[in-house]
Scaffold this motif. Structure first.
Motif, PDB file in Angstrom:
ATOM      1  N   MET A   1       9.632 -37.128 -27.395  1.00  0.00           N
ATOM      2  CA  MET A   1      10.669 -36.106 -27.584  1.00  0.00           C
ATOM      3  C   MET A   1      11.191 -36.200 -29.013  1.00  0.00           C
ATOM      4  N   GLY A   2      10.595 -35.435 -29.942  1.00  0.00           N
ATOM      5  CA  GLY A   2      10.941 -35.499 -31.340  1.00  0.00           C
ATOM      6  C   GLY A   2      11.616 -34.232 -31.812  1.00  0.00           C
ATOM      7  N   ALA A   3      11.941 -34.200 -33.118  1.00  0.00           N
ATOM      8  CA  ALA A   3      12.570 -33.027 -33.709  1.00  0.00           C
ATOM      9  C   ALA A   3      12.352 -33.056 -35.214  1.00  0.00           C
ATOM     10  N   VAL A   4      12.255 -31.867 -35.791  1.00  0.00           N
ATOM     11  CA  VAL A   4      12.178 -31.716 -37.232  1.00  0.00           C
ATOM     12  C   VAL A   4      12.954 -30.459 -37.595  1.00  0.00           C
ATOM     13  N   MET A   5      13.608 -30.486 -38.746  1.00  0.00           N
ATOM     14  CA  MET A   5      14.472 -29.374 -39.156  1.00  0.00           C
ATOM     15  C   MET A   5      13.990 -28.784 -40.474  1.00  0.00           C
ATOM     16  N   LEU A   6      13.849 -27.474 -40.524  1.00  0.00           N
ATOM     17  CA  LEU A   6      13.543 -26.766 -41.768  1.00  0.00           C
ATOM     18  C   LEU A   6      14.831 -26.197 -42.340  1.00  0.00           C
ATOM     19  N   GLN A   7      15.195 -26.658 -43.521  1.00  0.00           N
ATOM     20  CA  GLN A   7      16.299 -26.073 -44.272  1.00  0.00           C
ATOM     21  C   GLN A   7      15.728 -25.400 -45.509  1.00  0.00           C
ATOM     22  N   GLY A   8      16.523 -24.565 -46.157  1.00  0.00           N
ATOM     23  CA  GLY A   8      16.021 -23.794 -47.281  1.00  0.00           C
ATOM     24  C   GLY A   8      16.776 -24.052 -48.560  1.00  0.00           C
ATOM     25  N   THR A   9      16.140 -23.729 -49.680  1.00  0.00           N
ATOM     26  CA  THR A   9      16.832 -23.800 -50.961  1.00  0.00           C
ATOM     27  C   THR A   9      17.786 -22.633 -51.139  1.00  0.00           C
ATOM     28  N   GLY A  10      17.714 -21.654 -50.246  1.00  0.00           N
ATOM     29  CA  GLY A  10      18.599 -20.498 -50.277  1.00  0.00           C
ATOM     30  C   GLY A  10      18.360 -19.651 -49.051  1.00  0.00           C
ATOM     31  N   SER A  11      19.081 -18.550 -48.960  1.00  0.00           N
ATOM     32  CA  SER A  11      18.859 -17.615 -47.871  1.00  0.00           C
ATOM     33  C   SER A  11      17.573 -16.836 -48.105  1.00  0.00           C
ATOM     34  N   ASP A  12      16.957 -16.380 -47.026  1.00  0.00           N
ATOM     35  CA  ASP A  12      15.771 -15.519 -47.083  1.00  0.00           C
ATOM     36  C   ASP A  12      14.580 -16.181 -47.774  1.00  0.00           C
ATOM     37  N   VAL A  13      14.437 -17.488 -47.599  1.00  0.00           N
ATOM     38  CA  VAL A  13      13.250 -18.168 -48.132  1.00  0.00           C
ATOM     39  C   VAL A  13      12.127 -18.203 -47.106  1.00  0.00           C
ATOM     40  N   GLY A  14      12.379 -17.669 -45.918  1.00  0.00           N
ATOM     41  CA  GLY A  14      11.331 -17.595 -44.908  1.00  0.00           C
ATOM     42  C   GLY A  14      11.423 -18.651 -43.827  1.00  0.00           C
ATOM     43  N   LYS A  15      12.594 -19.261 -43.647  1.00  0.00           N
ATOM     44  CA  LYS A  15      12.740 -20.321 -42.636  1.00  0.00           C
ATOM     45  C   LYS A  15      12.429 -19.815 -41.228  1.00  0.00           C
ATOM     46  N   SER A  16      12.960 -18.644 -40.882  1.00  0.00           N
ATOM     47  CA  SER A  16      12.797 -18.140 -39.511  1.00  0.00           C
ATOM     48  C   SER A  16      11.331 -17.931 -39.168  1.00  0.00           C
ATOM     49  N   VAL A  17      10.569 -17.365 -40.100  1.00  0.00           N
ATOM     50  CA  VAL A  17       9.150 -17.113 -39.862  1.00  0.00           C
ATOM     51  C   VAL A  17       8.381 -18.425 -39.780  1.00  0.00           C
ATOM     52  N   LEU A  18       8.695 -19.371 -40.673  1.00  0.00           N
ATOM     53  CA  LEU A  18       7.993 -20.654 -40.640  1.00  0.00           C
ATOM     54  C   LEU A  18       8.277 -21.407 -39.347  1.00  0.00           C
ATOM     55  N   VAL A  19       9.527 -21.363 -38.871  1.00  0.00           N
ATOM     56  CA  VAL A  19       9.839 -22.022 -37.606  1.00  0.00           C
ATOM     57  C   VAL A  19       9.066 -21.363 -36.471  1.00  0.00           C
ATOM     58  N   ALA A  20       9.031 -20.030 -36.459  1.00  0.00           N
ATOM     59  CA  ALA A  20       8.284 -19.329 -35.409  1.00  0.00           C
ATOM     60  C   ALA A  20       6.806 -19.684 -35.463  1.00  0.00           C
ATOM     61  N   GLY A  21       6.233 -19.678 -36.663  1.00  0.00           N
ATOM     62  CA  GLY A  21       4.812 -20.007 -36.797  1.00  0.00           C
ATOM     63  C   GLY A  21       4.509 -21.443 -36.423  1.00  0.00           C
ATOM     64  N   LEU A  22       5.398 -22.359 -36.814  1.00  0.00           N
ATOM     65  CA  LEU A  22       5.200 -23.763 -36.466  1.00  0.00           C
ATOM     66  C   LEU A  22       5.326 -23.968 -34.956  1.00  0.00           C
ATOM     67  N   CYS A  23       6.293 -23.274 -34.338  1.00  0.00           N
ATOM     68  CA  CYS A  23       6.427 -23.360 -32.879  1.00  0.00           C
ATOM     69  C   CYS A  23       5.139 -22.911 -32.188  1.00  0.00           C
ATOM     70  N   ARG A  24       4.551 -21.799 -32.645  1.00  0.00           N
ATOM     71  CA  ARG A  24       3.331 -21.315 -32.020  1.00  0.00           C
ATOM     72  C   ARG A  24       2.159 -22.275 -32.297  1.00  0.00           C
ATOM     73  N   ALA A  25       2.082 -22.795 -33.511  1.00  0.00           N
ATOM     74  CA  ALA A  25       0.995 -23.737 -33.822  1.00  0.00           C
ATOM     75  C   ALA A  25       1.084 -24.977 -32.939  1.00  0.00           C
ATOM     76  N   LEU A  26       2.277 -25.504 -32.744  1.00  0.00           N
ATOM     77  CA  LEU A  26       2.457 -26.680 -31.894  1.00  0.00           C
ATOM     78  C   LEU A  26       2.176 -26.347 -30.435  1.00  0.00           C
ATOM     79  N   ALA A  27       2.615 -25.160 -29.995  1.00  0.00           N
ATOM     80  CA  ALA A  27       2.331 -24.738 -28.620  1.00  0.00           C
ATOM     81  C   ALA A  27       0.837 -24.574 -28.405  1.00  0.00           C
ATOM     82  N   ASN A  28       0.136 -24.054 -29.419  1.00  0.00           N
ATOM     83  CA  ASN A  28      -1.317 -23.897 -29.310  1.00  0.00           C
ATOM     84  C   ASN A  28      -2.028 -25.242 -29.230  1.00  0.00           C
ATOM     85  N   ARG A  29      -1.376 -26.294 -29.704  1.00  0.00           N
ATOM     86  CA  ARG A  29      -1.942 -27.636 -29.600  1.00  0.00           C
ATOM     87  C   ARG A  29      -1.658 -28.271 -28.227  1.00  0.00           C
ATOM     88  N   GLY A  30      -0.951 -27.536 -27.375  1.00  0.00           N
ATOM     89  CA  GLY A  30      -0.665 -28.047 -26.049  1.00  0.00           C
ATOM     90  C   GLY A  30       0.658 -28.769 -25.913  1.00  0.00           C
TER      91      GLY A  30
END
Length: 494
Positions: free
Chosen positions: A1-30
């Motif tokens: 049961m782990g966790a990792v946090m993406l923070q940004g150097t500013g607003s609108d750097v793409g954090k939301s999309v990267l989190v969504a993509g990382l979530c799907r990549a990890l889910a695809n790994r089972g």
């Protein structure tokens, strides 16, 4: 049961999309994955499976994890209103109003609520992928912070800093963050990701190495510009997409951008229809005369947005459009604006007052403190729809005898009608958000405009986009290293 946090150097750097993509990549790994954002500020929200509301981005990230969204995924949501105030949503329900003067103190008091949600999520999955808000470099906001380092340190979650190379200055942005933040905050950061790179990543090899040298943090990869992200629901800002020269669509749907516009992602499904162009009209520009349909989107402060609309002269454009035989549709707050009057006797949005609406629908709205939050499904224009309601206010009047939607018994206590249609049939309003997601429903609306379209369901398009983004992240990020980093959550990173 782990966790990792993406923070940004500013607003609108793409954090939301990267989190969504990382979530799907990890889910695809089972792996079993859950998204988490301690505090969000957005007027685009989604109804959750447990009957509350969270930011739209976290609902999309839940889709990426292939799990229903819950209020624990975004325990604190701020929804800006008029007059420097924000509606405070905690665990999916309205808790009060925050004003600029008490924002920091009230925000800091919510850390316990945030940590409780995080602990519950972490107990249900292999990895929690956390998204920060704004930037930890905004050190003037550090006191009482629950969105970035305040949360990371309290929960002992390792941080990866995201920099946007497309806007320029990414070396200074990442290294500068290291320079200005508290050393104990900096100790939580394990590395960085370069996002939105256009061209050959080899051209940035030297810059990448210099960031590692100057910051002391390792790089986790360089992510190229993700074109598939344009197919995900909008949240924080309206992006005006200009069609390519010579490819202008035949049918224009126009939507004016008011200061407190909300849930404007209702129009995103039309991106799938090549015969349609959705134009978001910024202040200072008229609503185009060639529009086949004008849509008034939702609003977090309906009376204030109505006044803004009139000050811009958009009311004149809308009335002229209707006189020329054009179609008008109001969604939620836009539905209220189209009526004869809006009454706020309890001062929910500000002063206690009653104002005249545009008068294109023979209905009246009375704002009430109770908020309806429901998933709904039913029939409109003889086609099936699935959507949700998220509104305050009750609307009544003769035009409601011609409803837009028939909501099924399965999604409501009793079968009921929703919305109203004008006597001439050219003006309609409804409280249902997400109305155009199903291809058949969207096709029915386009058919009424003389356009063929609406083939693919929006949910299918979102799912495909998430898989495409996940594939790109698998290629360009060291996901194995990110998983290993997540397993250190709960430990010190000094």
């Amino acid at each position: 049961m782990g966790a990792v946090m993406l923070q940004g150097t500013g607003s609108d750097v793409g954090k939301s999309v990267l989190v969504a993509g990382l979530c799907r990549a990890l889910a695809n790994r089972g792996l079993t994955v859950r998204p988490f954002k301690p505090q969000n500020m957005s007027n685009n929200a989604a109804v959750t499976a447990d009957g509350g509301e969270i930011g739209r981005a976290q609902a999309t990230q839940a889709i990426a994890c292939r799990t229903p969204p819950t209020t624990d995924m975004n325990p604190v949501l701020l929804k800006p209103q008029a007059d420097h105030t924000s509606q405070l949503i905690v665990h999916g329900r309205m808790r009060g109003i925050l004003r600029a003067g008490n924002f920091r103190e009230a925000r800091g008091a919510l850390l316990g609520d945030v940590l409780a949600s995080y602990v519950r999520l972490r107990e249900t999955c292999d990895i929690v992928v956390v998204e920060g808000a704004g930037s930890p470099a905004e050190i003037n906001l550090r006191s009482g912070d629950i969105a970035n380092m305040g949360f990371a340190r309290a929960a002992r979650v390792p941080v990866v800093l995201v920099g946007d190379i497309d806007r320029g200055g990414v070396i200074a942005a990442i290294v500068g963050t290291r320079t200005v933040i508290d050393p104990d905050d900096a100790a939580m950061i394990a590395g960085f990701i370069i996002n939105k790179f256009r061209g050959d990543p080899a051209l940035f090899t030297d810059g990448y190495g210099q960031i590692e040298h100057l910051s002391g943090w390792r790089g986790f990869g360089v992510v190229p510009w993700l074109t598939s992200a344009a197919r995900l629901p909008s949240e924080d800002a309206v992006i005006l997409e200009r069609p390519a020269a010579g490819a202008r669509a035949r049918t224009v749907i126009a939507c004016p951008i008011t200061p407190r516009i909300s849930n404007f992602d209702d129009l995103d499904p039309f991106k799938l229809d090549p015969g349609v162009e959705v134009r978001m009209i910024p202040p200072g520009q008229p609503i185009p005369a060639e529009a086949a349909l004008i849509v008034l989107a939702g609003s977090k402060a309906t009376i204030a947005d109505l006044a803004f609309l009139q000050a811009e002269g958009w009311d004149i454009d809308i009335l002229a459009h209707h006189r020329r035989g054009g179609r008008v549709l109001g969604l939620c707050g836009g539905y209220q604006i189209l009526g004869r009057s809006i009454s706020d006797p309890e001062g929910i949005e500000g002063a206690s007052e009653t104002v005249a609406g545009l008068g294109l629908l023979d209905v009246e709205t009375r704002l009430t403190p109770d908020k309806r939050l429901d998933h709904v499904m039913g029939t409109a224009l003889a086609a099936r729809f699935e959507g949700y309601e998220m509104h305050i206010g009750e609307t009544s009047g003769p035009d409601t005898l011609r409803p837009v939607c028939l909501i099924d018994e399965a999604s409501s206590e009793v079968p009921r009608n929703d919305g109203a249609v004008s006597r001439d049939g050219r003006v309609a309003g409804t409280y249902v958000h997400g109305l155009f997601g199903l291809g058949g429903q969207r096709a029915a609306w386009l058919d009424s405009l003389g356009v063929t379209g609406g083939g693919i369901d929006y949910a299918v398009s979102i799912d495909r986009a998430l898989d495409e983004i996940a594939d790109m992240l698998e290629t360009h990020l060291d996901i194995d290293a990110l998983i290993a980093l997540s397993n250190t959550a709960g430990n010190s990173h000094a």
